[in-house]
Design an enzyme around this catalytic site. Structure first.
Site, PDB file in Angstrom:
ATOM      1  N   GLU A  74       0.814  -1.224   0.000  1.00  0.00           N
ATOM      2  CA  GLU A  74       0.000   0.000   0.000  1.00  0.00           C
ATOM      3  C   GLU A  74       0.848   1.276   0.000  1.00  0.00           C
ATOM      4  O   GLU A  74       1.216   1.781   1.060  1.00  0.00           O
ATOM      5  CB  GLU A  74      -0.951   0.019   1.212  1.00  0.00           C
ATOM      6  CG  GLU A  74      -1.843   1.260   1.211  1.00  0.00           C
ATOM      7  CD  GLU A  74      -2.807   1.329   2.396  1.00  0.00           C
ATOM      8  OE1 GLU A  74      -2.657   0.551   3.353  1.00  0.00           O
ATOM      9  OE2 GLU A  74      -3.705   2.182   2.365  1.00  0.00           O
ATOM     10  N   LYS A 127      -2.270  -2.009  -3.374  1.00  0.00           N
ATOM     11  CA  LYS A 127      -3.339  -1.182  -2.779  1.00  0.00           C
ATOM     12  C   LYS A 127      -2.970   0.293  -2.940  1.00  0.00           C
ATOM     13  O   LYS A 127      -2.378   0.898  -2.038  1.00  0.00           O
ATOM     14  CB  LYS A 127      -3.527  -1.559  -1.304  1.00  0.00           C
ATOM     15  CG  LYS A 127      -4.544  -0.688  -0.580  1.00  0.00           C
ATOM     16  CD  LYS A 127      -4.963  -1.261   0.759  1.00  0.00           C
ATOM     17  CE  LYS A 127      -5.879  -0.299   1.495  1.00  0.00           C
ATOM     18  NZ  LYS A 127      -6.530  -0.893   2.657  1.00  0.00           N
TER      19      LYS A 127
HETATM   20  P1  13P Z   1      -9.300   4.209   3.837  1.00  0.00           P
HETATM   21  O1  13P Z   1     -10.112   3.393   2.847  1.00  0.00           O
HETATM   22  O2  13P Z   1     -10.102   4.772   4.958  1.00  0.00           O
HETATM   23  O3  13P Z   1      -8.413   5.198   3.161  1.00  0.00           O
HETATM   24  O4  13P Z   1      -8.333   3.186   4.550  1.00  0.00           O
HETATM   25  C1  13P Z   1      -7.638   2.254   3.809  1.00  0.00           C
HETATM   26  C2  13P Z   1      -6.513   1.757   4.593  1.00  0.00           C
HETATM   27  O5  13P Z   1      -6.403   0.575   4.818  1.00  0.00           O
HETATM   28  C3  13P Z   1      -5.512   2.713   5.092  1.00  0.00           C
HETATM   29  O6  13P Z   1      -4.363   2.023   5.472  1.00  0.00           O
END
Ligand code: 13P
Length: 342
Positions: A177, A219
Site C-alpha cells: 500500500e 493497494k
Molecule cells: P481508507 O479506505 O479509509 O483510506 O483506509 C484504507 C486503509 O487501509 C488505510 O491504510
C-alpha cells in the site's frame, strides 16, 4: 516458499467480484474516530465494534478478506469465539496490518517513512501460524511543492519491497500500500505524476527483491485532485488519469489492484470504482477492486455510536456499503442502490 499457495490466495482475494474490508486501524486511529462520535475509547468498545463488523450476516457475499490489527486478531466475540474462527467459518480470509506506522523524518519536514521491519519475520511467522493468509504495509506520500522528495520515495519503496519479500517467505500474500494523500491543493495531473513516480519506484524495488508479483495485491490511491484543489476535475478525467497511471506502471502479472478510499465519501468511492470497471474499452490485465476502511465503515460507525440497540441498523448500513462496492466491481453500481439505503 509455496508459490502456488500464494498465487491461490491472491486470486481468492479478488475472485467473484469481491473486495477487502480494512478494519486495521491502529488503537490511536480507532480511538480518534470513536472520540469524534463520543464513543468510549476502551479496548472493550473497540472489540465490540469489530465484533459487530465480522458477525454481519451476508458480509462474506461481498468481502473476500478483512485486514485486522494486532489487538483485533487476538480478540473474541462476546460468546467466546475467536475473531479468526468467525472469519474462517464464514469463508473470509484474515489479513493483518504489520507496519508500525508512518514516522516523521526530522530532516525532511512533511515526509514520513513507515517503520516496522525490525522483528518482522518473527511477527509474520506468528500471524501465519495463527491463521492469517495475507498482510498489509502502508507507506504515505504527501504532495507539496517539493514533496515527496526522492529519498522519501526510495526509502518507503525499499521498505515495502523488504516487507513483501518477507511476507511471501512466511506464506502470506503482501498487500502493498503506497498511498499518495489527497490532502492539499494539487491538481489531478500532479497527483498522476506523483503516483506514477511512487509506483515506478515500488515496482523497481519489488523486482529487485525478487518478489513474486503473481502473489501480491497492490493497494494504491485512485488518482484524484487534492481536497483543496481550485480546479474541478470531471469524473471521466479522474477515471482516465487513474487507468493511464496504472497501465503505465503496474506489470500485467499483478493479479489485483485494491484501492484505498483515502477520505472520499462512501458514495464517491463506490461511484469511482464503478467507473473504473466500466470505462475501459479493452479488458484490463488486473482485477480492480476495493480495500476500503472509512468508505465501508464510517456510516455504520455513526449509526452504532457505541450503543447495543443500534447494532442491527449499523450492520445493515455496513452491508449496504459492502454490496455497493461489490456491485461497483462489476460496473453494476447505480444511484438507485443508494436510494434503497437502509
Ligand atoms: P481508507 O479506505 O479509509 O483510506 O483506509 C484504507 C486503509 O487501509 C488505510 O491504510
Amino acid at each position: 516458499m509455496n508459490t502456488q499457495a500464494l498465487i491461490d490466495t491472491a486470486q481468492a482475494l479478488v475472485a467473484d467480484h469481491k473486495g477487502l474490508l480494512a478494519m486495521d486501524e491502529s488503537t490511536p486511529t480507532c480511538n480518534r474516530r470513536f472520540a469524534a462520535l463520543g464513543i468510549p475509547q476502551t479496548e472493550d468498545a473497540r472489540r465490540a465494534w469489530r465484533e459487530l463488523i465480522i458477525v454481519t450476516r451476508g458480509l462474506n457475499e461481498c468481502i473476500s478478506g478483512v485486514i485486522l490489527y494486532d489487538e483485533t486478531i487476538r480478540q473474541h466475540t462476546q460468546e467466546g469465539t475467536s475473531f479468526l474462527n468467525v472469519l474462517i467459518e464464514s469463508g473470509i480470509l484474515a489479513g493483518i496490518k504489520v507496519d508500525m506506522g508512518a514516522k516523521e523524518v526530522p530532516e525532511h519536514p512533511g515526509e514520513k517513512i513507515t517503520a516496522g521491519l525490525d522483528g518482522l519475520s518473527e511477527r509474520l511467522a506468528e500471524y501465519a501460524q495463527m491463521g492469517a493468509r495475507f498482510a498489509k504495509w502502508r507507506a504515505v506520500f504527501a504532495i507539496g511543492e517539493a514533496l515527496p522528495g526522492h529519498p522519501c520515495i526510495e526509502a518507503n519503496a525499499h521498505a515495502l519491497a523488504c516487507y513483501a519479500a518477507l511476507c511471501q517467505d512466511a506464506g502470506l500474500v503482501p498487500v502493498v500500500e503506497p498511498e499518495v494523500l489527497m490532502t492539499g491543493t494539487h491538481t489531478l495531473a500532479r497527483c498522476q505524476e506523483v503516483t506514477v513516480q511512487v509506483l515506478t519506484s515500488v515496482f523497481h524495488h519489488l523486482q529487485e527483491q525478487e518478489v513474486m508479483l503473481e502473489g501480491i495485491i497492490l493497494k494504491p490511491n485512485m488518482v484524484l485532485p487534492g481536497l483543496n484543489c481550485a480546479e474541478h476535475s470531471t469524473a471521466d478525467a479522474v477515471t482516465d488519469a487513474t487507468i493511464a497511471c496504472l497501465l503505465q506502471v503496474v506489470p500485467v502479472t499483478v493479479p489485483g489492484i485494491a484501492f484505498l478510499s483515502g477520505g472520499q465519501s462512501p458514495q464517491m468511492a463506490s461511484s469511482r470504482l464503478n467507473a473504473l470497471n466500466t470505462v475501459s474499452k479493452t479488458p484490463l490485465p488486473w482485477a480492480l477492486t476495493f480495500s476500503f476502511a472509512r468508505a465501508i465503515q464510517q456510516p455504520a460507525l455513526e449509526i452504532w455510536h457505541g450503543e447495543n440497540v443500534n447494532v442491527e441498523a449499523a450492520q445493515a448500513a455496513l452491508l449496504h456499503r459492502a454490496r455497493c462496492n461489490h456491485a461497483a466491481r462489476r460496473g453494476a453500481y447505480t444511484d438507485a442502490m443508494e436510494q434503497s439505503n437502509p
